[in-house]
Design a protein around this motif. Structure first.
Motif, PDB file in Angstrom:
ATOM      1  N   THR A   1      15.769   9.222 -16.800  1.00 16.11           N
ATOM      2  CA  THR A   1      14.869   8.368 -17.533  1.00 16.11           C
ATOM      3  C   THR A   1      13.977   7.614 -16.986  1.00 16.11           C
TER       4      THR A   1
ATOM      5  N   ARG B   1       6.407   9.359 -14.997  1.00 16.99           N
ATOM      6  CA  ARG B   1       5.801   8.249 -14.062  1.00 16.99           C
ATOM      7  C   ARG B   1       5.713   8.867 -12.577  1.00 16.99           C
TER       8      ARG B   1
ATOM      9  N   ASN C   1       7.800   8.964 -18.849  1.00 19.58           N
ATOM     10  CA  ASN C   1       6.857   7.940 -19.220  1.00 19.58           C
ATOM     11  C   ASN C   1       6.849   7.548 -20.618  1.00 19.58           C
ATOM     12  N   PHE C   2       7.910   7.057 -21.180  1.00 22.56           N
ATOM     13  CA  PHE C   2       8.255   6.631 -22.632  1.00 22.56           C
ATOM     14  C   PHE C   2       8.956   5.302 -22.587  1.00 22.56           C
ATOM     15  N   ASN C   3       9.326   4.772 -23.549  1.00 17.81           N
ATOM     16  CA  ASN C   3      10.483   3.664 -23.549  1.00 17.81           C
ATOM     17  C   ASN C   3      11.795   4.312 -23.254  1.00 17.81           C
ATOM     18  N   THR C   4      12.167   3.879 -21.948  1.00 20.52           N
ATOM     19  CA  THR C   4      13.356   4.415 -21.499  1.00 20.52           C
ATOM     20  C   THR C   4      14.481   3.467 -21.278  1.00 20.52           C
ATOM     21  N   LEU C   5      15.865   3.990 -21.438  1.00 22.17           N
ATOM     22  CA  LEU C   5      16.874   3.286 -21.566  1.00 22.17           C
ATOM     23  C   LEU C   5      18.007   3.595 -20.838  1.00 22.17           C
TER      24      LEU C   5
ATOM     25  N   GLN D   1       3.876   9.436 -27.902  1.00 21.02           N
ATOM     26  CA  GLN D   1       4.831   9.059 -26.905  1.00 21.02           C
ATOM     27  C   GLN D   1       5.105   7.519 -26.843  1.00 21.02           C
ATOM     28  N   ASP D   2       4.227   6.936 -27.548  1.00 22.78           N
ATOM     29  CA  ASP D   2       4.544   5.433 -27.774  1.00 22.78           C
ATOM     30  C   ASP D   2       5.838   5.196 -28.690  1.00 22.78           C
ATOM     31  N   LYS D   3       6.009   6.309 -29.562  1.00 26.60           N
ATOM     32  CA  LYS D   3       7.079   6.038 -30.554  1.00 26.60           C
ATOM     33  C   LYS D   3       8.206   6.897 -30.007  1.00 26.60           C
TER      34      LYS D   3
ATOM     35  N   ARG E   1       5.588   1.071 -22.374  1.00 28.81           N
ATOM     36  CA  ARG E   1       6.401   2.041 -22.248  1.00 28.81           C
ATOM     37  C   ARG E   1       7.135   1.575 -20.985  1.00 28.81           C
ATOM     38  N   TYR E   2       8.252   0.726 -21.093  1.00 32.40           N
ATOM     39  CA  TYR E   2       8.943   0.296 -19.803  1.00 32.40           C
ATOM     40  C   TYR E   2      10.354   0.862 -19.767  1.00 32.40           C
ATOM     41  N   HIS E   3      11.066   0.729 -18.697  1.00 33.72           N
ATOM     42  CA  HIS E   3      12.163   1.236 -18.377  1.00 33.72           C
ATOM     43  C   HIS E   3      13.172   0.054 -18.311  1.00 33.72           C
ATOM     44  N   VAL E   4      14.351   0.315 -18.893  1.00 29.78           N
ATOM     45  CA  VAL E   4      15.455  -0.857 -18.972  1.00 29.78           C
ATOM     46  C   VAL E   4      16.501  -0.072 -18.331  1.00 29.78           C
TER      47      VAL E   4
ATOM     48  N   VAL F   1      11.640   7.411 -27.607  1.00 26.52           N
ATOM     49  CA  VAL F   1      12.629   6.726 -26.848  1.00 26.52           C
ATOM     50  C   VAL F   1      13.646   7.524 -26.037  1.00 26.52           C
TER      51      VAL F   1
ATOM     52  N   LEU G   1      11.491   5.588 -34.655  1.00 28.81           N
ATOM     53  CA  LEU G   1      11.246   5.977 -33.317  1.00 28.81           C
ATOM     54  C   LEU G   1      12.044   7.530 -33.167  1.00 28.81           C
TER      55      LEU G   1
END
Ligand SMILES: Cc1ncc(C[n+]2csc(CCOP(=O)(O)OP(=O)(O)O)c2C)c(N)n1
Ligand code: SF4
Ligand SMILES: [Mg+2]
Lengths: 381, 274
Positions: free
Chosen positions: B58, B10, B62-66, B42-44, A229-232, B46, B87
């Motif tokens: 974002t 986070r 605590n997720f995949n954040t863009l 949470q892992d799925k 779970r990373y940030h871009v 975005v 997702l």
């Protein structure tokens, strides 16, 4: 190579580019129609779902570029294609992909500009835009095919380089190469190398998304949805991916982006030398102009003139080293290009006055014929 | 921090950059509560955002954040969702981000009906750049670039979303958080383009420029000027004048884009790849 009637075909450059993308493993395309690139979208709209991939026509080129970055983050090899006016719109999110290190391939089938310019007229006028189109200092890789065969093979290479270096790779076609039909031999599956991005070897809790793990300085990349779970972000950031406005962190990030490409130059730079061994005059050409130049070399040689060609396959980063070595040996360099002098100035600065450099520059939608190059050769010899 | 939702943040990235009295944090809490209530993996999941104060959310989630470019979040999100429809994709955007520079992406995303959950933080101003008017600043409102009062007319963004084809449209505010969480939650359940306008307050720029009092006064304004759709439906027209209607304004399911695309792929089963 085993050439059979099955893998030898008559194909258009744009189509070969699209088929090369599929061969490379591309499974996502987003685009907006524009002449002379549209066939790439049309072929992929048909082909991608056949191989389980996705095609989408977005509302504009800004959105197309954004969509391929989003798709690539899920692990899909992604591509878009356009021409000048659309290439201008791609620049915003192209910069995003450079900074956030998201692999993708952007095809620009160049037409005469500026603005709407000459929609069906060939040109090589986007070479400097390819280098500096998006704002800020940034590295970029740009490749220029000279044949339909190369449209296929170099598209595969473009995907490989983008995956390997986590950088957008630009395929700089031109209207001539994109629309030309030639015989092409489709490589058998497995015949060309396919490179995939490095994945993290550590558990998600240990993953530092932008921390390089080796001297290549290219960090492993996790796909969205895999538990990392990373940030871009498009902000300059540290190895964790979170933004910082510390000059030290911002400077380090910038440096690494450039240094990873510098360290990989031997994998990135591709040139072809044609009869350069004893050449007095060196032609430096790329894309469709390399075809005129190759013809000029042949005819000049027939007349007993010692002429050779350095064909730039990689345009950015510029193949300075190859050029400098040849500049030691030749008496003059001629750069024929279908723009008003974009590459000739780079050549001049690379050879640092060691030999005279002449441009044959033309931006009227006509191909520079071999005769004009031959005239120039007579003039400088 | 509330222990039951801490896992979605986070915490090491806190404190956040938002000003005291800003209600962005309240809206973010409703988003994660809705995610929790919906039981999303949470892992799925975005979360994509554009550029602005609100879009900075974002970084804390605590997720995949863009965190993308200004106005383009929906276009990035469309790429994420289409490439991997498994997702759950959320979009956090501001009134300037979504309705000005991102306006074209907004109407086309609504029309396409991809399964995206969009939450627009509407503070009626460009917060991050210091208080310029946005396409959602009311007529007459003051802003640094409308020193004599705004002579433009604002969007009713929910009406625009409906007209553009969004299949779920709702409005809430940062005062009534229970309602806000509920409408986001219901949007998650809609398989298609779900749009929630969350009325936010920016006391620092919008509030100060327009003499709306302090942060608490601005929240009271939300309490006193918003009425639910149910209540509004019962009231005569003159009693609704000047009120902001909240709740689920529109829900009309339609075929979802990635599902329709998968049907095309399925026709080629047995091809090179599934
Ligand atoms: C292409 C581009 N233009 C302008 C900006 C400057 N900019 C940053 S945020 C912003 C406005 C944000 O307003 P809004 O979306 O309402 O978000 P808020 O800060 O109010 O939450 C602008 C104009 C930018 N980052 N990129
Ligand atoms: S400027 Fe306004 S919107 Fe931005 S953080 Fe401060 S209060 Fe919130
Ligand atoms: Mg705003």
């Amino acid at each position: 190579m085993n050439v059979t009637s099955i893998n030898a075909r008559l194909m258009q450059g744009n189509q070969a580019c699209a088929e090369g993308a599929i061969y490379a493993g591309a499974r996502f395309y987003a685009g907006y129609p524009i002449t002379p690139s549209t066939e790439i979208a049309e072929v992929l709209a048909e082909r991608l779902p056949q191989v389980g991939g996705k095609f989408i026509q977005m509302e504009d080129e800004i959105a197309s570029m954004a969509a391929i970055v989003g798709a690539s983050l899920t692990g899909a090899k992604s591509m878009t294609a356009t021409s000048g006016p659309g290439f201008s719109l791609k620049q915003e999110n192209l910069g995003y992909a450079v900074l956030s290190e998201v692999p993708c391939v952007v095809v620009d089938v160049q037409r005469l500009g500026p603005s709407t310019g000459g929609p069906t007229a060939p040109s090589q006028g986007d070479i400097m835009q390819a280098r500096w189109g998006t704002h800020g200092d940034h590295p970029i890789i740009a490749i220029s095919p000279s044949s339909v065969q190369e449209c296929f093979e170099l598209t595969v290479k473009a995907f490989n380089l983008s995956e390997r270096f986590r950088i957008p790779v630009l395929m700089m076609l031109d209207e001539v190469i994109g629309h030309m039909r030639e015989r092409i031999i489709i490589p058998a599956p497995g015949e060309l190398e396919i490179v995939d991005r490095k994945k993290p070897k550590v558990a998600p809790s240990q993953y530092v998304p932008y921390e390089p793990q080796d001297d290549s300085l290219v960090p492993p990349m996790a796909n969205f949805g895999e538990g990392y779970r990373y940030h871009v972000t498009g902000l300059l950031h540290d190895d964790t991916g979170f933004p910082s406005n510390s000059p030290a962190v911002m400077g380090e990030h910038q440096d690494r982006l450039h240094e990873k490409i510098r360290r990989g130059l031997h994998e990135i730079i591709m040139v072809e030398e044609v009869q350069t061994e004893d050449a007095d005059v060196l032609l430096v050409a790329f894309g469709c102009m390399a075809r005129s130049a190759a013809r000029a070399v042949k005819e000049a040689r027939a007349k007993g003139q010692k002429v050779g060609m350095l064909r730039l396959i990689t345009i950015w980063p510029f193949p300075e080293e190859a050029l400098r070595q040849l500049a030691e040996k030749v008496k003059a360099i001629i750069v024929p290009e279908m723009n008003l002098g974009q590459v000739v100035d780079v050549v001049k600065s690379a050879v640092e006055g060691k030999v005279p450099v002449y441009g044959i520059c033309q931006a009227d939608g006509e191909i520079i014929p071999p005769e004009r190059i031959l005239e120039k050769i007579e003039e400088v010899l | 921090m509330f222990a039951e939702i801490e896992q979605y943040f986070r915490t090491e990235r806190l404190p956040h950059i938002w000003c005291p009295g800003c209600t962005n944090g309240i809206i973010v809490k409703s988003i994660v509560e809705a995610i929790q209530k919906a039981g999303l993996d949470q892992d799925k999941t975005v979360i994509v955002s554009g550029i602005g104060c609100s879009s900075r959310a974002t970084g804390y989630l605590n997720f995949n954040t863009l965190h993308t470019t200004h106005g383009r979040a929906l276009a990035f999100a469309s790429g994420v969702k289409l490439a991997n429809p498994e997702l759950n994709v959320f979009v956090i955007t501001g009134d300037g981000d979504c309705t000005s520079i991102g306006g074209n992406h907004f109407i086309h995303s609504a029309r396409r009906n991809m399964d995206l959950n969009v939450i627009l933080f509407n503070n009626n101003i460009y917060g991050m750049t210091g208080g310029q008017y946005s396409p959602m600043s009311p007529s007459g409102a003051k802003a640094t670039t409308a020193p004599y009062g705004n002579i433009e007319r604002p969007f009713d963004i929910c009406n625009l979303a409906i007209a553009a084809g969004a299949t779920y449209v709702a409005r809430g505010n940062s005062f009534n958080t229970r309602q806000l969480t509920d409408i986001i939650y219901n949007g998650i359940a809609n398989k298609g383009f779900s749009f929630v306008e969350a009325i936010a307050s920016c006391p620092v720029y919008y509030g100060r420029k327009n003499k709306l009092g302090n942060a608490a006064d601005m929240l009271k304004w939300q309490r006193d000027n918003c009425i639910t759709k149910e209540a509004a439906d019962r009231l005569p027209l003159e009693k609704k004048q000047g009120k902001v209607v909240t709740g689920i304004l529109h829900h009309e399911p339609a075929p979802e884009y990635t599902t329709e695309y998968q049907k095309i792929i399925d026709k080629f089963q047995g091809g090179e790849e599934s």
